[in-house]
Design an enzyme around this catalytic site. Structure first.
Site, PDB file in Angstrom:
ATOM      1  N   LYS A  53      91.153  26.570  22.323  1.00  0.00           N
ATOM      2  CA  LYS A  53      92.461  26.494  21.662  1.00  0.00           C
ATOM      3  C   LYS A  53      92.668  27.680  20.718  1.00  0.00           C
ATOM      4  CE  LYS A  53      92.333  21.575  22.431  1.00  0.00           C
ATOM      5  NZ  LYS A  53      92.331  20.183  21.945  1.00  0.00           N
ATOM      6  N   GLN A  97      90.914  17.267  16.665  1.00  0.00           N
ATOM      7  CA  GLN A  97      90.165  17.132  17.923  1.00  0.00           C
ATOM      8  C   GLN A  97      89.551  15.743  18.042  1.00  0.00           C
ATOM      9  OE1 GLN A  97      90.089  19.584  20.312  1.00  0.00           O
ATOM     10  NE2 GLN A  97      89.065  18.082  21.600  1.00  0.00           N
ATOM     11  N   ASP A 120      99.989  17.397  19.612  1.00  0.00           N
ATOM     12  CA  ASP A 120      99.372  16.609  20.685  1.00  0.00           C
ATOM     13  C   ASP A 120     100.314  15.512  21.182  1.00  0.00           C
ATOM     14  OD1 ASP A 120      96.864  17.629  21.375  1.00  0.00           O
ATOM     15  OD2 ASP A 120      95.864  16.691  19.653  1.00  0.00           O
TER      16      ASP A 120
HETATM   17  C1  BQF Z   1      88.814  24.608  32.770  1.00  0.00           C
HETATM   18  C2  BQF Z   1      89.345  17.165  26.900  1.00  0.00           C
HETATM   19  C3  BQF Z   1      88.286  15.144  27.629  1.00  0.00           C
HETATM   20  C4  BQF Z   1      88.285  14.647  26.326  1.00  0.00           C
HETATM   21  C5  BQF Z   1      88.836  15.397  25.308  1.00  0.00           C
HETATM   22  C6  BQF Z   1      89.837  24.778  30.512  1.00  0.00           C
HETATM   23  C7  BQF Z   1      89.575  23.001  28.901  1.00  0.00           C
HETATM   24  C8  BQF Z   1      88.790  22.317  29.799  1.00  0.00           C
HETATM   25  C9  BQF Z   1      88.540  22.840  31.054  1.00  0.00           C
HETATM   26  C10 BQF Z   1      89.892  22.441  27.572  1.00  0.00           C
HETATM   27  C11 BQF Z   1      89.879  18.495  27.124  1.00  0.00           C
HETATM   28  C12 BQF Z   1      89.908  19.076  28.493  1.00  0.00           C
HETATM   29  C13 BQF Z   1      90.328  19.231  26.033  1.00  0.00           C
HETATM   30  C14 BQF Z   1      89.052  24.068  31.408  1.00  0.00           C
HETATM   31  C15 BQF Z   1      90.814  20.641  26.164  1.00  0.00           C
HETATM   32  C16 BQF Z   1      90.780  20.316  28.555  1.00  0.00           C
HETATM   33  O1  BQF Z   1      88.744  25.837  32.924  1.00  0.00           O
HETATM   34  O2  BQF Z   1      88.744  23.811  33.701  1.00  0.00           O
HETATM   35  C17 BQF Z   1      90.116  24.228  29.268  1.00  0.00           C
HETATM   36  O3  BQF Z   1      89.645  23.099  26.590  1.00  0.00           O
HETATM   37  N1  BQF Z   1      90.484  21.194  27.440  1.00  0.00           N
HETATM   38  C18 BQF Z   1      90.314  18.624  24.743  1.00  0.00           C
HETATM   39  O4  BQF Z   1      90.732  19.234  23.765  1.00  0.00           O
HETATM   40  O5  BQF Z   1      89.848  17.400  24.582  1.00  0.00           O
HETATM   41  C19 BQF Z   1      89.345  16.660  25.596  1.00  0.00           C
HETATM   42  C20 BQF Z   1      88.801  16.390  27.917  1.00  0.00           C
END
Ligand code: BQF
Length: 287
Positions: A53, A97, A120
């Site tokens: 992020k 987060q 969010d």
């Molecule tokens: C990629 C998330 C589960 C629980 C809380 C790029 C992200 C992930 C994968 C990423 C996720 C999942 C995020 C890829 C943010 C997505 O290249 O496939 C980016 O940073 N995510 C989150 O903030 O909280 C989560 C999944």
């Protein structure tokens, strides 16, 4: 063989569009959008997501402000920080987060983020607006999925849409967005009697359950659009979706990979929401 939906490429073009808009905001109004990112404790996956992020903010030209708090932070201390950020004019968006440590009530935290800074879209006010179809912020992951479906050129109107998973973060809002586009929406979950039969009817199938490889090729309709929101870390350290890619990609018309599918879109849509928040909070009307 299905076409693979390239989430990295689609997210890149979204971010490039936002980068241009951010530059115009700077030029016309001398405004730089600011995103506060709060992380409590040191969960390694959360750390990766927070870094993604911050990197995206840097790319599009937003300021990001990280607040890394120790695991022992109390609910009151976190609320104090949020209250401070709610009143900080540099901050357009506040993101806490998840998941939070067990001694902190996530709902209490979410309820105390100003709805105008809730990038969010988890605050009840924004959830309600989504239900009505009159919203400023869309929840990042469902919004990203909508962009990926749009990238296939397939029109959702009248299609059988099946969402597997009913979480507040993905499944429920996802269903609502598909409904707004006039899909016929079915929501499946752990008590669904015949998951295979439900999935097999889907022209558009969104899997968001958190069970590795739950959806297999024989559960998919020939030519369907299959979107895999799953983000499961196997013991081997490998990332794996809710869809068994190998069998599914022989049947689906379009399919998203994990990684490189929905994940990057989640980040891009967060940038979109942060831009929207900056315009709202600084009273800039849309051009
Ligand atoms: C990629 C998330 C589960 C629980 C809380 C790029 C992200 C992930 C994968 C990423 C996720 C999942 C995020 C890829 C943010 C997505 O290249 O496939 C980016 O940073 N995510 C989150 O903030 O909280 C989560 C999944």
């Amino acid at each position: 063989m299905s076409k693979i939906i390239d989430g990295k490429a689609v997210s890149q073009s979204v971010k490039d569009r936002i980068k241009e808009k951010a530059a115009r905001l700077k030029e016309k109004y001398n405004v730089t959008a600011g995103l506060a990112v709060i992380i409590v404790g040191d969960d390694p996956a959360s750390r990766i997501y927070v870094n993604n992020k911050k990197k995206a903010c840097e790319y599009v030209g937003f300021d990001s402000y990280e607040y890394a708090l120790p695991e022992e932070t109390t609910e009151n201390e976190l609320l104090e920080l949020i209250n401070k950020l709610n009143n900080d004019e540099r901050i357009d968006g506040i993101l806490c987060q998840l998941p939070l440590p067990k001694h902190i009530d996530e709902n209490v935290i979410i309820n105390n983020i100003s709805p105008n800074k809730d990038v969010d879209a988890f605050h009840p006010v924004n959830v309600g607006k989504i239900m009505i179809g009159d919203y400023n912020f869309l929840p990042c992951t469902p919004a990203g999925v909508m962009e990926l479906i749009a990238s296939t050129g397939i029109d959702i109107k009248g299609k059988e849409c099946v969402v597997v998973g009913r979480s507040n973060i993905v499944g429920k809002p996802m269903s609502m967005l598909l409904l707004h586009k006039s899909g016929t929406v079915t929501i499946c979950h752990s008590k669904t009697k015949d998951l295979k039969a439900e999935c097999k009817r889907a022209d558009i199938l969104v899997a968001a359950v958190g069970v590795p490889n739950l959806i297999k090729g024989d559960m998919i309709k020939e030519g369907a659009v299959v979107i895999d929101v799953g983000m499961n870390r196997l013991d081997s350290g490998k990332l794996c979706g809710d869809v068994e890619f190998e069998s599914a990609s022989n049947i689906a018309g379009y399919i998203t990979p994990v990684p490189g599918g929905v994940g990057p879109m989640t980040i891009a849509m967060l940038m979109q929401n942060t831009l929207t928040a900056a315009m709202i909070n600084r009273n800039i009307v849309k051009e």
